[in-house]
Design a protein around this motif. Structure first.
Motif, PDB file in Angstrom:
ATOM      1  N   ALA A 182       5.549   4.894   6.970  1.00 36.67           N
ATOM      2  CA  ALA A 182       4.841   4.712   5.703  1.00 36.67           C
ATOM      3  C   ALA A 182       5.222   3.386   5.047  1.00 36.67           C
ATOM      4  N   ALA A 183       6.509   3.051   5.089  1.00 36.61           N
ATOM      5  CA  ALA A 183       6.966   1.790   4.501  1.00 36.61           C
ATOM      6  C   ALA A 183       6.391   0.595   5.255  1.00 36.61           C
ATOM      7  N   TYR A 184       6.324   0.701   6.568  1.00 34.83           N
ATOM      8  CA  TYR A 184       5.744  -0.373   7.392  1.00 34.83           C
ATOM      9  C   TYR A 184       4.282  -0.601   7.004  1.00 34.83           C
ATOM     10  N   THR A 185       3.519   0.471   6.936  1.00 34.94           N
ATOM     11  CA  THR A 185       2.100   0.366   6.591  1.00 34.94           C
ATOM     12  C   THR A 185       1.917  -0.280   5.233  1.00 34.94           C
ATOM     13  N   ASP A 186       2.738   0.103   4.273  1.00 40.54           N
ATOM     14  CA  ASP A 186       2.643  -0.436   2.922  1.00 40.54           C
ATOM     15  C   ASP A 186       2.996  -1.916   2.886  1.00 40.54           C
ATOM     16  N   ARG A 187       4.049  -2.310   3.582  1.00 40.41           N
ATOM     17  CA  ARG A 187       4.470  -3.710   3.558  1.00 40.41           C
ATOM     18  C   ARG A 187       3.467  -4.617   4.269  1.00 40.41           C
ATOM     19  N   VAL A 188       2.889  -4.139   5.352  1.00 34.98           N
ATOM     20  CA  VAL A 188       1.867  -4.936   6.037  1.00 34.98           C
ATOM     21  C   VAL A 188       0.646  -5.103   5.136  1.00 34.98           C
ATOM     22  N   ALA A 189       0.226  -4.031   4.491  1.00 34.17           N
ATOM     23  CA  ALA A 189      -0.925  -4.106   3.602  1.00 34.17           C
ATOM     24  C   ALA A 189      -0.675  -5.078   2.451  1.00 34.17           C
ATOM     25  N   THR A 190       0.533  -5.067   1.901  1.00 36.31           N
ATOM     26  CA  THR A 190       0.877  -5.974   0.811  1.00 36.31           C
ATOM     27  C   THR A 190       0.856  -7.424   1.279  1.00 36.31           C
ATOM     28  N   ALA A 191       1.383  -7.679   2.464  1.00 41.20           N
ATOM     29  CA  ALA A 191       1.381  -9.043   3.017  1.00 41.20           C
ATOM     30  C   ALA A 191      -0.036  -9.530   3.262  1.00 41.20           C
ATOM     31  N   GLU A 192      -0.869  -8.680   3.829  1.00 37.22           N
ATOM     32  CA  GLU A 192      -2.242  -9.093   4.107  1.00 37.22           C
ATOM     33  C   GLU A 192      -3.043  -9.295   2.830  1.00 37.22           C
ATOM     34  N   SER A 193      -2.746  -8.510   1.799  1.00 46.93           N
ATOM     35  CA  SER A 193      -3.406  -8.688   0.512  1.00 46.93           C
ATOM     36  C   SER A 193      -3.017 -10.014  -0.128  1.00 46.93           C
ATOM     37  N   ALA A 194      -1.730 -10.369  -0.042  1.00 46.44           N
ATOM     38  CA  ALA A 194      -1.278 -11.656  -0.571  1.00 46.44           C
ATOM     39  C   ALA A 194      -1.921 -12.811   0.185  1.00 46.44           C
ATOM     40  N   ALA A 195      -2.002 -12.683   1.493  1.00 45.22           N
ATOM     41  CA  ALA A 195      -2.566 -13.751   2.324  1.00 45.22           C
ATOM     42  C   ALA A 195      -4.047 -13.959   2.065  1.00 45.22           C
ATOM     43  N   ALA A 196      -4.761 -12.887   1.773  1.00 45.99           N
ATOM     44  CA  ALA A 196      -6.216 -12.955   1.634  1.00 45.99           C
ATOM     45  C   ALA A 196      -6.673 -13.848   0.490  1.00 45.99           C
ATOM     46  N   GLN A 197      -5.761 -14.188  -0.422  1.00 43.64           N
ATOM     47  CA  GLN A 197      -6.111 -15.057  -1.543  1.00 43.64           C
ATOM     48  C   GLN A 197      -6.139 -16.531  -1.150  1.00 43.64           C
ATOM     49  N   TRP A 198      -5.662 -16.837   0.060  1.00 43.54           N
ATOM     50  CA  TRP A 198      -5.430 -18.220   0.429  1.00 43.54           C
ATOM     51  C   TRP A 198      -6.246 -18.644   1.643  1.00 43.54           C
ATOM     52  N   ASP A 199      -5.800 -19.662   2.332  1.00 41.74           N
ATOM     53  CA  ASP A 199      -6.556 -20.255   3.436  1.00 41.74           C
ATOM     54  C   ASP A 199      -5.811 -20.092   4.762  1.00 41.74           C
ATOM     55  N   ASP A 200      -6.555 -20.297   5.846  1.00 41.20           N
ATOM     56  CA  ASP A 200      -5.986 -20.311   7.203  1.00 41.20           C
ATOM     57  C   ASP A 200      -5.219 -19.020   7.507  1.00 41.20           C
ATOM     58  N   VAL A 201      -5.760 -17.889   7.094  1.00 40.91           N
ATOM     59  CA  VAL A 201      -5.070 -16.613   7.265  1.00 40.91           C
ATOM     60  C   VAL A 201      -5.136 -16.165   8.719  1.00 40.91           C
ATOM     61  N   LYS A 202      -3.972 -15.832   9.260  1.00 41.37           N
ATOM     62  CA  LYS A 202      -3.872 -15.346  10.632  1.00 41.37           C
ATOM     63  C   LYS A 202      -2.976 -14.118  10.656  1.00 41.37           C
ATOM     64  N   SER A 203      -3.295 -13.184  11.534  1.00 43.30           N
ATOM     65  CA  SER A 203      -2.485 -11.977  11.656  1.00 43.30           C
ATOM     66  C   SER A 203      -2.507 -11.516  13.101  1.00 43.30           C
ATOM     67  N   GLU A 204      -1.370 -10.987  13.547  1.00 46.74           N
ATOM     68  CA  GLU A 204      -1.294 -10.465  14.914  1.00 46.74           C
ATOM     69  C   GLU A 204      -0.251  -9.368  14.975  1.00 46.74           C
ATOM     70  N   GLU A 205      -0.552  -8.345  15.729  1.00 46.93           N
ATOM     71  CA  GLU A 205       0.403  -7.271  15.959  1.00 46.93           C
ATOM     72  C   GLU A 205       1.247  -7.573  17.192  1.00 46.93           C
ATOM     73  N   PHE A 206       2.463  -7.048  17.220  1.00 47.41           N
ATOM     74  CA  PHE A 206       3.330  -7.167  18.388  1.00 47.41           C
ATOM     75  C   PHE A 206       4.130  -5.874  18.498  1.00 47.41           C
ATOM     76  N   ALA A 207       4.833  -5.715  19.596  1.00 40.55           N
ATOM     77  CA  ALA A 207       5.576  -4.465  19.793  1.00 40.55           C
ATOM     78  C   ALA A 207       6.930  -4.737  20.432  1.00 40.55           C
ATOM     79  N   ASP A 208       7.078  -4.391  21.698  1.00 33.68           N
ATOM     80  CA  ASP A 208       8.346  -4.395  22.415  1.00 33.68           C
ATOM     81  C   ASP A 208       9.265  -5.549  21.998  1.00 33.68           C
ATOM     82  N   PRO A 209      10.503  -5.253  21.567  1.00 34.57           N
ATOM     83  CA  PRO A 209      11.197  -3.966  21.609  1.00 34.57           C
ATOM     84  C   PRO A 209      10.975  -3.073  20.392  1.00 34.57           C
ATOM     85  N   TRP A 210      10.013  -3.422  19.543  1.00 27.35           N
ATOM     86  CA  TRP A 210       9.764  -2.678  18.321  1.00 27.35           C
ATOM     87  C   TRP A 210       8.752  -1.565  18.562  1.00 27.35           C
ATOM     88  N   ASP A 211       8.754  -0.559  17.711  1.00 27.87           N
ATOM     89  CA  ASP A 211       7.700   0.444  17.746  1.00 27.87           C
ATOM     90  C   ASP A 211       6.374  -0.182  17.344  1.00 27.87           C
TER      91      ASP A 211
END
Length: 240
Positions: free
Chosen positions: A133-162
């Motif tokens: 739940a905390a992960y989902t909230d923090r990602v959403a907050t980061a993407e919301s902050a980024a959306a106000q600006w330019d050149d926004v990029k996002s990518e998911e990654f995993a191993d060794p992380w969940d």
């Protein structure tokens, strides 16, 4: 050959906010010792992690210091102090996290000082459900902050992380910004960084900083985060 890290999101026009105005003050980082996720409920891992000194665990951010060529912490205009500030659980700027962070000075940048702010946080929770739940909230907050600006990029990654997400954008005065959020079991790792643009590259000149934005973001995901994952999980094993 490095893989391509980012996929471009639809970016909004630049807003009149000043993200760097939300800078931390060293005295506030150490304040508070209340837990943001409750009293731990007898969970040995959570209880132990809330007592850690994040700067001690993360070697005072030395790998980041070396890679970025950081010449000082705690000031935007001078070097010398190479020890960032520690933030305890319950601190005022992110009460659910322990942190190692500060203003940074990057040295001369095409005749002017390069600077920014770096926040590196370990976020313990009582169980995996809370961490998700905390992960989902923090990602959403980061993407919301980024959306106000330019050149926004996002990518998911995993191993060794969940699961993990890196979000970057060009903010106020063309400052590069990045947030990296990753979850492993019942804890998260969260980096927030902005720094002045590389003024040496304007007009086709030579770079003034020791890294490019893409190189730094790639290094966070490919090199630094796996090292942190191992360090933290080794400590967790000791208290399980």
């Amino acid at each position: 050959m490095k893989r391509t890290l980012f996929k471009t999101l639809a970016a909004a026009g630049a807003a009149a906010l000043l993200l760097s105005g939300c800078g931390l003050v060293g005295g506030d980082d150490d304040s508070g010792d209340d837990t943001g996720n409750g009293d731990g409920g007898g969970n040995a891992v959570y209880d132990a992690m809330t007592t850690w000194d994040a700067c001690e665990v993360l070697n005072n951010l030395q790998p980041i210091t070396d890679y970025m060529g950081i010449e000082g912490y705690g000031s935007l205009s001078s070097g010398g102090n190479l020890v960032p500030s520690t933030a305890k659980i319950g601190n005022t700027w992110d009460p659910d996290a322990i942190g190692c962070n500060d203003l940074i000075y990057l040295g001369k940048n095409a005749g002017v000082g390069g600077n920014g702010e770096l926040k590196v946080k370990i976020v313990p929770t009582e169980n995996e459900e809370q961490a998700t739940a905390a992960y989902t909230d923090r990602v959403a907050t980061a993407e919301s902050a980024a959306a106000q600006w330019d050149d926004v990029k996002s990518e998911e990654f995993a191993d060794p992380w969940d699961q993990g997400t890196i979000v970057s954008w060009t903010g106020d005065t063309s400052n590069p910004n990045v947030e990296v959020i990753a979850q492993d079991g019942q804890w998260l790792f969260h980096i927030q960084l902005y720094h002045t643009q590389d003024y040496g590259l304007r007009g086709g000149g030579d770079p003034a900083l020791a890294f490019t934005t893409d190189e730094l973001n790639q290094w966070f995901v490919d090199t630094y985060l796996p090292e942190v994952n191992q360090i933290v999980n080794d400590r967790i094993v000791e208290v399980q």
